[in-house]
Design an enzyme around this catalytic site. Structure first.
Site, PDB file in Angstrom:
ATOM      1  N   HIS A 140       0.819  -1.232   0.000  1.00  0.00           N
ATOM      2  CA  HIS A 140       0.000   0.000   0.000  1.00  0.00           C
ATOM      3  C   HIS A 140       0.846   1.271   0.000  1.00  0.00           C
ATOM      4  O   HIS A 140       0.311   2.365  -0.185  1.00  0.00           O
ATOM      5  CB  HIS A 140      -0.913   0.052   1.228  1.00  0.00           C
ATOM      6  CG  HIS A 140      -1.979  -1.002   1.257  1.00  0.00           C
ATOM      7  ND1 HIS A 140      -2.817  -1.249   0.206  1.00  0.00           N
ATOM      8  CD2 HIS A 140      -2.337  -1.879   2.240  1.00  0.00           C
ATOM      9  CE1 HIS A 140      -3.650  -2.235   0.525  1.00  0.00           C
ATOM     10  NE2 HIS A 140      -3.377  -2.635   1.744  1.00  0.00           N
ATOM     11  N   ASP A 177      -2.901 -10.572  -1.957  1.00  0.00           N
ATOM     12  CA  ASP A 177      -3.395  -9.995  -0.701  1.00  0.00           C
ATOM     13  C   ASP A 177      -4.837  -9.536  -0.957  1.00  0.00           C
ATOM     14  O   ASP A 177      -5.165  -9.082  -2.053  1.00  0.00           O
ATOM     15  CB  ASP A 177      -2.518  -8.799  -0.323  1.00  0.00           C
ATOM     16  CG  ASP A 177      -2.875  -8.207   1.040  1.00  0.00           C
ATOM     17  OD1 ASP A 177      -2.130  -8.442   2.000  1.00  0.00           O
ATOM     18  OD2 ASP A 177      -3.904  -7.499   1.130  1.00  0.00           O
ATOM     19  N   HIS A 179      -6.388  -7.035  -0.089  1.00  0.00           N
ATOM     20  CA  HIS A 179      -6.509  -5.597  -0.373  1.00  0.00           C
ATOM     21  C   HIS A 179      -5.797  -5.269  -1.686  1.00  0.00           C
ATOM     22  O   HIS A 179      -4.890  -5.978  -2.102  1.00  0.00           O
ATOM     23  CB  HIS A 179      -5.892  -4.796   0.783  1.00  0.00           C
ATOM     24  CG  HIS A 179      -6.511  -5.102   2.114  1.00  0.00           C
ATOM     25  ND1 HIS A 179      -5.935  -5.975   3.024  1.00  0.00           N
ATOM     26  CD2 HIS A 179      -7.666  -4.680   2.676  1.00  0.00           C
ATOM     27  CE1 HIS A 179      -6.716  -6.065   4.091  1.00  0.00           C
ATOM     28  NE2 HIS A 179      -7.774  -5.295   3.916  1.00  0.00           N
ATOM     29  N   ASP A 265      -4.797 -12.523   3.913  1.00  0.00           N
ATOM     30  CA  ASP A 265      -5.992 -11.940   4.520  1.00  0.00           C
ATOM     31  C   ASP A 265      -7.275 -12.204   3.731  1.00  0.00           C
ATOM     32  O   ASP A 265      -8.333 -11.705   4.100  1.00  0.00           O
ATOM     33  CB  ASP A 265      -5.806 -10.432   4.799  1.00  0.00           C
ATOM     34  CG  ASP A 265      -5.010  -9.723   3.745  1.00  0.00           C
ATOM     35  OD1 ASP A 265      -4.777 -10.298   2.669  1.00  0.00           O
ATOM     36  OD2 ASP A 265      -4.615  -8.563   3.992  1.00  0.00           O
TER      37      ASP A 265
HETATM   38 ZN    ZN Z   1      -4.071  -6.903   3.005  1.00  0.00          ZN
END
Ligand code: ZN
Length: 370
Positions: A140, A177, A179, A265
């Site tokens: 991120h 991931d 996200h 996740d």
């Molecule tokens: Zn994540």
């Protein structure tokens, strides 16, 4: 016999996000607890590898802290200075949900250094493939700010280091991931030599980026593929996305090396997301990546640990991936294996619609630009 490199350093576990209320900094309104991004999931994975005698069968990769020159390949001088300043003072937020504790500058640089060293070791064929168990996560982190628990962009800087050193020319990054890999996308959005693919829960985090219609720009058009999947997706949806989007994209792009943003996740037990994966699904993803890499780039695969917040389940997912990478059989048994525990694994029509969108959009754009 496969040689799998392994990056680990206890000091990486000492990055402290401070007391928190879930993902929020303590404000005095609620009882403080442990920040969701803490060392436990990663340390327990390492402990499980130790307990089942896997670690001695991996090849340790030596590494040190990333330098300013490394970080400057992606991050701005102002941002690098800000992290150093926060880390040397009382800490603070490096952007958006990106806590920097005292000493986090050096620890985050050690994480970047670990990722870079693992990418370089695989590129040079010093090892066949590698797993870097680093933190804080990196995908991120943007050019000029930290986001989502990430301070520096481990994978982006590592890939840039390897390309700039002439170790590889074309790299594909597959980020599973849960996200969106916004920082990695930003780093290579206008480049034709790095294909970035992100499989993520639609509209989870960040919500302002990660749409299916973000194809790249300039000479990078066609080299960014987002596959946002609806909440509630399980193994069926993910494997369909691999078979219909990820594998065809990798084959069309023909990278010298595949780097995986390996977050856990999207597991059923994760507190921050709403997907249904089990450890064996991550094993199957890994097998697909290895098979493509064997066909395209002499098996060059580097996996970099990203998110994953279930302290008991991340270790099982990690062991499954590392077993598949290394060929080592650990003897670890997942007590949650099988769909009896977690139902609704079959591909559903509304999930296929999302995959169809990625086939018709970004995958078609990649194929048109090859
Ligand atoms: Zn994540």
């Amino acid at each position: 016999m496969t040689t799998t490199g392994f990056v680990w350093h206890e000091r990486l576990m000492w990055h402290a996000n401070g007391p928190a209320f879930g993902t929020h900094q303590v404000s005095g309104d609620f009882e403080p607890g442990v920040h969701v991004e803490n060392a436990e999931t990663k340390r327990k994975l390492k402990n499980l590898l130790d307990a089942y005698n896997v670690t001695p069968q991996l090849q340790p990769i030596e590494f040190g802290e990333a330098t300013d020159d490394d970080l400057l390949r992606f991050h701005t001088p102002e941002y690098i200075a800000r992290v150093r300043e926060l880390s040397g003072a009382r800490g603070g937020d490096a952007g958006e949900y990106a806590p920097v504790g005292r000493g986090s500058n050096e620890i985050a640089r050690l994480g970047v250094g670990g990722t870079s060293a693992a990418i370089a070791a695989v590129a040079r064929r010093q090892v066949d493939n590698a797993y870097a168990l680093v933190r804080p996560p990196g995908h991120h982190a943007e050019r000029d700010r930290g986001r989502g628990f990430c301070i520096f962009a481990n994978i982006a800087v590592g890939v840039m280091n390897a390309i700039d050193a002439g170790l590889v020319e074309r790299v594909a990054v597959v980020d599973w991931d849960v996200h969106h890999g916004n920082g990695t996308q930003q780093a290579f959005y206008d480049r034709a030599d790095v294909l970035t693919i992100s499989l993520h829960q639609d509209m989870l985090y960040p919500v302002d980026v990660g749409r299916v219609d973000e194809y790249g720009e300039g000479s990078g058009v066609g080299c960014n593929i987002n596959v946002p999947l609806p909440a509630g997706s399980g193994g069926g949806a993910y494997l369909a996305a691999f078979d219909q989007v990820v594998v065809p994209a990798l084959e069309a792009f023909a990278p010298d090396m595949i780097v995986v943003g390996c977050g856990f996740d999207a597991s059923y037990f994760d507190p921050l997301a709403h997907m249904l994966l089990l450890a064996d699904h991550y094993r199957q993803f890994t097998r697909r990546i290895i098979d493509v890499a064997d066909r395209l780039c002499e098996g060059r695969v580097m996996m970099n640990h990203e998110g994953g917040y279930s302290d008991f389940y991340v270790p099982l997912c990690g062991v499954a991936v590392i077993e598949e990478l290394s060929g080592v059989t650990s003897g670890v048994r997942d007590p949650y294996a099988g769909t009896a525990t977690v139902a609704n694994q079959a591909l559903a029509p509304h999930q296929q619609e999302h995959i169809d969108g990625a086939v018709a959009g970004p995958l078609a754009s990649l194929l048109a630009h090859r």
